[in-house]
Design a protein around this motif. Structure first.
Motif, PDB file in Angstrom:
ATOM      1  N   LYS A 230       0.830  -1.205   0.000  1.00  0.00           N
ATOM      2  CA  LYS A 230       0.000   0.000   0.000  1.00  0.00           C
ATOM      3  C   LYS A 230       0.865   1.255   0.000  1.00  0.00           C
ATOM      4  O   LYS A 230       0.617   2.205  -0.764  1.00  0.00           O
ATOM      5  CB  LYS A 230      -0.919   0.008   1.217  1.00  0.00           C
ATOM      6  N   ASP A 231       1.865   1.280   0.874  1.00  0.00           N
ATOM      7  CA  ASP A 231       2.727   2.451   0.963  1.00  0.00           C
ATOM      8  C   ASP A 231       3.376   2.745  -0.386  1.00  0.00           C
ATOM      9  O   ASP A 231       3.460   3.909  -0.813  1.00  0.00           O
ATOM     10  CB  ASP A 231       3.804   2.232   2.025  1.00  0.00           C
ATOM     11  N   TYR A 232       3.852   1.711  -1.053  1.00  0.00           N
ATOM     12  CA  TYR A 232       4.462   1.911  -2.363  1.00  0.00           C
ATOM     13  C   TYR A 232       3.443   2.443  -3.369  1.00  0.00           C
ATOM     14  O   TYR A 232       3.708   3.409  -4.094  1.00  0.00           O
ATOM     15  CB  TYR A 232       5.059   0.598  -2.895  1.00  0.00           C
ATOM     16  N   MET A 233       2.266   1.800  -3.434  1.00  0.00           N
ATOM     17  CA  MET A 233       1.270   2.155  -4.446  1.00  0.00           C
ATOM     18  C   MET A 233       0.754   3.572  -4.269  1.00  0.00           C
ATOM     19  O   MET A 233       0.591   4.313  -5.254  1.00  0.00           O
ATOM     20  CB  MET A 233       0.107   1.166  -4.398  1.00  0.00           C
ATOM     21  N   VAL A 234       0.471   3.977  -3.039  1.00  0.00           N
ATOM     22  CA  VAL A 234      -0.043   5.330  -2.806  1.00  0.00           C
ATOM     23  C   VAL A 234       0.962   6.366  -3.289  1.00  0.00           C
ATOM     24  O   VAL A 234       0.605   7.344  -3.960  1.00  0.00           O
ATOM     25  CB  VAL A 234      -0.378   5.531  -1.309  1.00  0.00           C
ATOM     26  N   LYS A 235       2.233   6.154  -2.971  1.00  0.00           N
ATOM     27  CA  LYS A 235       3.270   7.091  -3.411  1.00  0.00           C
ATOM     28  C   LYS A 235       3.418   7.078  -4.929  1.00  0.00           C
ATOM     29  O   LYS A 235       3.446   8.141  -5.573  1.00  0.00           O
ATOM     30  CB  LYS A 235       4.601   6.727  -2.750  1.00  0.00           C
ATOM     31  N   ALA A 236       3.488   5.891  -5.508  1.00  0.00           N
ATOM     32  CA  ALA A 236       3.721   5.780  -6.951  1.00  0.00           C
ATOM     33  C   ALA A 236       2.551   6.334  -7.754  1.00  0.00           C
ATOM     34  O   ALA A 236       2.752   7.038  -8.758  1.00  0.00           O
ATOM     35  CB  ALA A 236       3.977   4.320  -7.328  1.00  0.00           C
TER      36      ALA A 236
ATOM     37  N   LEU B 115      -6.461  -1.625 -19.871  1.00  0.00           N
ATOM     38  CA  LEU B 115      -6.363  -3.051 -20.181  1.00  0.00           C
ATOM     39  C   LEU B 115      -5.780  -3.250 -21.577  1.00  0.00           C
ATOM     40  O   LEU B 115      -4.902  -4.097 -21.787  1.00  0.00           O
ATOM     41  CB  LEU B 115      -7.744  -3.712 -20.081  1.00  0.00           C
ATOM     42  N   GLU B 116      -6.223  -2.442 -22.511  1.00  0.00           N
ATOM     43  CA  GLU B 116      -5.750  -2.585 -23.905  1.00  0.00           C
ATOM     44  C   GLU B 116      -4.334  -2.066 -24.086  1.00  0.00           C
ATOM     45  O   GLU B 116      -3.504  -2.708 -24.740  1.00  0.00           O
ATOM     46  CB  GLU B 116      -6.698  -1.837 -24.846  1.00  0.00           C
ATOM     47  N   HIS B 117      -4.018  -0.904 -23.522  1.00  0.00           N
ATOM     48  CA  HIS B 117      -2.742  -0.243 -23.807  1.00  0.00           C
ATOM     49  C   HIS B 117      -1.655  -0.521 -22.774  1.00  0.00           C
ATOM     50  O   HIS B 117      -0.463  -0.438 -23.108  1.00  0.00           O
ATOM     51  CB  HIS B 117      -2.953   1.272 -23.931  1.00  0.00           C
ATOM     52  N   ALA B 118      -2.059  -0.821 -21.533  1.00  0.00           N
ATOM     53  CA  ALA B 118      -1.055  -1.090 -20.500  1.00  0.00           C
ATOM     54  C   ALA B 118      -1.042  -2.548 -20.080  1.00  0.00           C
ATOM     55  O   ALA B 118      -0.138  -2.980 -19.370  1.00  0.00           O
ATOM     56  CB  ALA B 118      -1.314  -0.206 -19.283  1.00  0.00           C
TER      57      ALA B 118
ATOM     58  N   GLN C 100       4.957  -2.895  -8.971  1.00  0.00           N
ATOM     59  CA  GLN C 100       5.942  -1.972  -9.539  1.00  0.00           C
ATOM     60  C   GLN C 100       5.819  -1.915 -11.054  1.00  0.00           C
ATOM     61  O   GLN C 100       5.810  -0.824 -11.659  1.00  0.00           O
ATOM     62  CB  GLN C 100       7.358  -2.407  -9.152  1.00  0.00           C
ATOM     63  N   GLU C 101       5.710  -3.075 -11.681  1.00  0.00           N
ATOM     64  CA  GLU C 101       5.572  -3.108 -13.135  1.00  0.00           C
ATOM     65  C   GLU C 101       4.260  -2.468 -13.570  1.00  0.00           C
ATOM     66  O   GLU C 101       4.210  -1.723 -14.551  1.00  0.00           O
ATOM     67  CB  GLU C 101       5.648  -4.547 -13.650  1.00  0.00           C
ATOM     68  N   ALA C 102       3.189  -2.727 -12.824  1.00  0.00           N
ATOM     69  CA  ALA C 102       1.884  -2.163 -13.169  1.00  0.00           C
ATOM     70  C   ALA C 102       1.921  -0.641 -13.117  1.00  0.00           C
ATOM     71  O   ALA C 102       1.389   0.034 -14.016  1.00  0.00           O
ATOM     72  CB  ALA C 102       0.816  -2.702 -12.223  1.00  0.00           C
ATOM     73  N   CYS C 103       2.534  -0.081 -12.095  1.00  0.00           N
ATOM     74  CA  CYS C 103       2.603   1.376 -11.985  1.00  0.00           C
ATOM     75  C   CYS C 103       3.398   1.982 -13.141  1.00  0.00           C
ATOM     76  O   CYS C 103       3.031   3.040 -13.678  1.00  0.00           O
ATOM     77  CB  CYS C 103       3.213   1.783 -10.651  1.00  0.00           C
ATOM     78  N   GLY C 104       4.477   1.307 -13.542  1.00  0.00           N
ATOM     79  CA  GLY C 104       5.237   1.769 -14.696  1.00  0.00           C
ATOM     80  C   GLY C 104       4.406   1.753 -15.965  1.00  0.00           C
ATOM     81  O   GLY C 104       4.437   2.698 -16.771  1.00  0.00           O
ATOM     82  N   ARG C 105       3.640   0.703 -16.156  1.00  0.00           N
ATOM     83  CA  ARG C 105       2.783   0.600 -17.337  1.00  0.00           C
ATOM     84  C   ARG C 105       1.679   1.659 -17.313  1.00  0.00           C
ATOM     85  O   ARG C 105       1.368   2.273 -18.339  1.00  0.00           O
ATOM     86  CB  ARG C 105       2.151  -0.785 -17.405  1.00  0.00           C
ATOM     87  N   ILE C 106       1.070   1.854 -16.146  1.00  0.00           N
ATOM     88  CA  ILE C 106       0.002   2.845 -16.030  1.00  0.00           C
ATOM     89  C   ILE C 106       0.544   4.244 -16.302  1.00  0.00           C
ATOM     90  O   ILE C 106      -0.072   5.038 -17.021  1.00  0.00           O
ATOM     91  CB  ILE C 106      -0.642   2.780 -14.625  1.00  0.00           C
ATOM     92  N   GLU C 107       1.708   4.546 -15.744  1.00  0.00           N
ATOM     93  CA  GLU C 107       2.306   5.867 -15.958  1.00  0.00           C
ATOM     94  C   GLU C 107       2.550   6.122 -17.443  1.00  0.00           C
ATOM     95  O   GLU C 107       2.236   7.206 -17.961  1.00  0.00           O
ATOM     96  CB  GLU C 107       3.623   5.972 -15.188  1.00  0.00           C
TER      97      GLU C 107
END
Length: 393
Positions: A301-307, A344-347, A377-384
């Motif tokens: 949670k701490d990582y995700m909220v910050k990212a 879902l399609e692009h990330a 971590q990978e998901a946040c990179g893809r979303i960004e």
């Protein structure tokens, strides 16, 4: 032959969560690497002691029906655990063992709601609490939980929705989908309203062991005058990572339990015998396992909220319970469904549109961080990356 479904089925849509999961699974089967953040399913294995207890029960031949109410020793253990952890003194006869919280939800509502009754339900919320009363001919009346209020109750709004037909209030604490935890002050005021208007309270507390940052979960049934009007729902899917075991329970005064068991006996009969025996071990011997999982959820949670808050165009608050983050996407100019489909399609990241949880969920996406830290971590990179590309258009 022409098959005609019952009219009540018109109010029962397919789950928005499962719709996303089905599409993501098909993409995965086609060879695409999809990160699943849409399902509220812990990624941990069930603790070994619980599995060993189930195996031992099976080997001992405990494969038959139990009492409709559940195995006596298990009911006693649930009563002990609730008394110790939630400060509400229960006896075994005040416990009904169910097949997950889903069945407990249905039984508690089917036993008490009649056609024309109204039930106050959070918005956003796990949609069983909308569609179960609707299927019973009752009317769900929603009260809003808003990000700007840290997902606490707006009592002016809630009280404006009370009527002489209001019979029940639903409380989901901690919340699915927001991760919000009601404060003591919120619960105290809500309890006064329930007492003043003589209302039943259905309190879904399945995430009560998963709270963070020193937050204390308070069971509404522990407040003065509330045990006698509260049906507390609990289960093993989340904190013990036992989603496939399908085991839950309700605690309430004996008279309420006797009403609910009549629904239970004609739909379920009883929960699986060996699963009940394994859950005795869960309650007695697995506190350390639960705490280990909770600490890992805290780290995630701490990582995700910050990212997430570092990604331009989206934001989120800091949830204190469950394992969900409700991400605000209102700056991006898409509906929550459009944004979920875009990501879902692009990330190749599966998220749930907030609209799947009610009107107040529009403009949000629900993220479940019940998967590995590395995947997050990978998901946040893809979303960004996907959000940055969207903002260029």
């Amino acid at each position: 032959m022409e098959y005609r479904t019952a009219k009540r089925m018109e109010s029962l849509p397919f789950s928005g969560i499962r719709a996303v999961m089905e599409k993501a699974t098909k993409m995965q089967q086609a060879g695409e690497k999809v990160i699943h953040l849409e399902i509220g399913r812990p990624d941990f294995d069930t603790p070994e002691k619980i599995k060993e207890a189930a195996f031992k029960s099976l080997k001992a031949g405990h494969v038959f029906y139990t009492s409709n109410y559940g195995i006596p020793a298990f009911r006693e253990e649930i009563a002990r655990w609730e008394t110790e952890h939630h400060g509400v003194k229960y006896e075994a006869e005040e416990v009904l063992v169910t097949v997950g919280v889903g069945e407990a939800t249905y039984a508690s509502m089917a036993a008490f709601l009649q056609e024309g009754d109204e039930v106050l339900v959070p918005n956003p919320v796990w949609l069983n609490y909308i569609h179960v009363p609707s299927s019973l001919g009752a009317t769900p009346i929603t009260y809003s939980l808003k990000e700007e209020n840290d997902y606490q109750i707006d009592f002016d709004e809630l009280e404006s929705k009370l009527s002489d037909r209001t019979k029940m209030i639903v409380v989901v604490n901690p919340s699915n989908p927001t991760g919000g935890v009601f404060s003591f002050e919120t619960l105290e005021r809500l309890s006064r309203i329930a007492i003043e208007h003589d209302l039943l309270v259905v309190a879904d507390e399945i995430y009560s062991q998963l709270v963070y940052d020193g937050t204390k979960h308070v069971s509404i049934a522990s407040l003065p005058g509330m045990k006698e009007r509260t049906i507390t729902l609990g289960g093993f899917s989340k904190a013990y990572s036992m989603t496939g075991w399908r085991l839950g329970y309700m605690c309430a005064p004996k008279e309420i339990i006797q009403a609910c068991v009549r629904v239970h006996q004609y739909t379920i009969t009883c929960a699986s015998s060996f699963v009940q025996e394994a859950a005795i071990t869960a309650l007695r011997d697995c506190a350390d396992d639960v705490e280990s999982m909770r600490q890992e959820y805290q780290r995630r949670k701490d990582y995700m909220v910050k990212a997430l808050n570092e990604i331009e165009g989206i934001s989120c608050n800091n949830p204190q319970g469950a394992f969900y983050i409700f991400v605000n996407i209102k700056q991006l100019g898409m509906t929550s469904m459009e944004m979920a489909e875009y990501l879902l399609e692009h990330a190749k990241v599966a998220l749930v549109p907030g609209s799947a949880f009610g009107t107040e969920g529009e403009g949000y996406l629900r993220i479940s961080y019940a998967c590995s830290y590395e995947e997050l971590q990978e998901a946040c990179g893809r979303i960004e990356k996907a959000v940055a590309e969207l903002k260029k258009k």
